[in-house]
Design an enzyme around this catalytic site. Structure first.
Site, mmCIF file in Angstrom:
data_model
loop_
_atom_site.group_PDB
_atom_site.id
_atom_site.type_symbol
_atom_site.label_atom_id
_atom_site.label_comp_id
_atom_site.label_asym_id
_atom_site.label_seq_id
_atom_site.Cartn_x
_atom_site.Cartn_y
_atom_site.Cartn_z
ATOM 1 N N GLY A 16 0.783 -1.240 0.000
ATOM 2 C CA GLY A 16 0.000 0.000 0.000
ATOM 3 C C GLY A 16 0.811 1.284 0.000
ATOM 4 O O GLY A 16 0.322 2.333 0.427
ATOM 5 N N HIS A 113 1.554 0.776 -13.558
ATOM 6 C CA HIS A 113 2.357 -0.386 -13.939
ATOM 7 C C HIS A 113 3.834 0.018 -13.950
ATOM 8 O O HIS A 113 4.182 1.067 -14.500
ATOM 9 C CB HIS A 113 1.927 -0.898 -15.318
ATOM 10 N N GLU A 178 6.785 6.183 -9.052
ATOM 11 C CA GLU A 178 5.352 5.852 -8.884
ATOM 12 C C GLU A 178 4.680 6.808 -7.910
ATOM 13 O O GLU A 178 3.571 7.291 -8.159
ATOM 14 C CB GLU A 178 5.200 4.431 -8.331
HETATM 15 C C1 GRF Z 1 3.676 -1.172 -7.512
HETATM 16 O O1 GRF Z 1 4.992 -1.414 -7.937
HETATM 17 C C2 GRF Z 1 2.772 -1.050 -8.710
HETATM 18 O O2 GRF Z 1 3.408 -0.559 -9.844
HETATM 19 C C3 GRF Z 1 2.343 -2.469 -8.957
HETATM 20 O O3 GRF Z 1 2.231 -3.039 -7.663
HETATM 21 C C4 GRF Z 1 3.091 -2.361 -6.766
HETATM 22 C C5 GRF Z 1 2.261 -1.955 -5.585
HETATM 23 O O4 GRF Z 1 3.021 -1.440 -4.527
HETATM 24 N N1 GRF Z 1 1.122 -2.496 -9.727
HETATM 25 P P1 GRF Z 1 2.307 -0.858 -3.222
HETATM 26 O O5 GRF Z 1 1.398 -1.938 -2.654
HETATM 27 O O6 GRF Z 1 1.529 0.367 -3.627
HETATM 28 O O7 GRF Z 1 3.433 -0.525 -2.277
#
Ligand code: GRF
Length: 209
Positions: A16, A113, A178
């Site tokens: 998360g 992604h 991200e």
């Molecule tokens: C992230 O790397 C996202 O790109 C992928 O899943 C991961 C989730 O990470 N879809 P988190 O649970 O938000 O830390």
């Protein structure tokens, strides 16, 4: 023009960190929306602890309690509709949505992604890019359609892979990107700046006044 604040549901199965980054950004900036629900398929997801700490309602359904995936998705959909959710954010949600669900909430589901789509689709985007030996990979935020990691692209940002990078270094770089990219896409959605034209997503200028 004043817009109603958008109600957002985040779907998360694990750590998360994206949920946290989006929520922090929304608190620290004037975003026209708020996270009103965190949904998970996994009762153990750390994302649920984060949601509780932030005072956000949580909702958990286990797929094994349902006879099929569509029945499962229909139950989630009725919650989303009764909560009047405007946007669903997939943030490390490890189940594939059924085509039924994706169609029902067309243009209202976003995913992040960890690669520059359409390269390195699937659950190991970072590792696959690293092992392939590409010099540049990155992060994609896109709307969800019926195909895996395929819908119209909202934002992308490249990440260099240096010769000295380990896989862990790359993972760290990707996650950093991200955490800044996803909140921006959410902010654009909330201020109604995203216009989908076929495969393309146009980011409109902010209207004044
Ligand atoms: C992230 O790397 C996202 O790109 C992928 O899943 C991961 C989730 O990470 N879809 P988190 O649970 O938000 O830390």
């Amino acid at each position: 023009m004043t817009l109603n604040k958008k109600r957002i549901a985040v779907f998360a199965s694990g750590f998360g960190s994206n949920l946290q980054a989006i929520s922090d950004y929304m608190h620290n900036n004037e975003v026209n929306g708020y996270i009103s629900l965190v949904f998970s398929n996994n009762p153990e997801a750390y994302a649920l602890n984060r949601a509780k700490k932030m005072g956000i309602e949580t909702y958990v359904l286990k797929p094994k309690d349902f006879t099929g995936r569509e029945e499962y998705d229909r139950e989630i959909a009725s919650k989303i509709e009764s909560e009047k959710i405007d946007l669903i954010i997939l943030a490390g949600y490890m189940l594939l949505l059924t085509p039924w669900f994706a169609s029902r909430f067309r243009n209202k589901i976003m995913n992040i992604h960890p690669s520059l789509l359409p390269l390195f689709k699937g659950t190991q985007g970072i590792k696959d890019a690293y092992e392939y030996g590409v010099k540049i990979t990155g992060v994609t935020v896109h709307f969800v359609d019926n195909e895996l990691d395929h819908g119209p692209i909202i934002l992308q940002e490249g990440v260099n892979i240096d010769d000295s990078d380990t896989l862990e270094d790359l993972e760290e770089k990707i996650h950093r990107v991200e955490h800044s990219l996803y909140p921006k896409a959410v902010e654009y959605f909330c201020s109604q700046r995203l216009e989908i034209q076929g495969r393309k997503v146009i980011i409109r200028e902010l209207e004044k006044g």
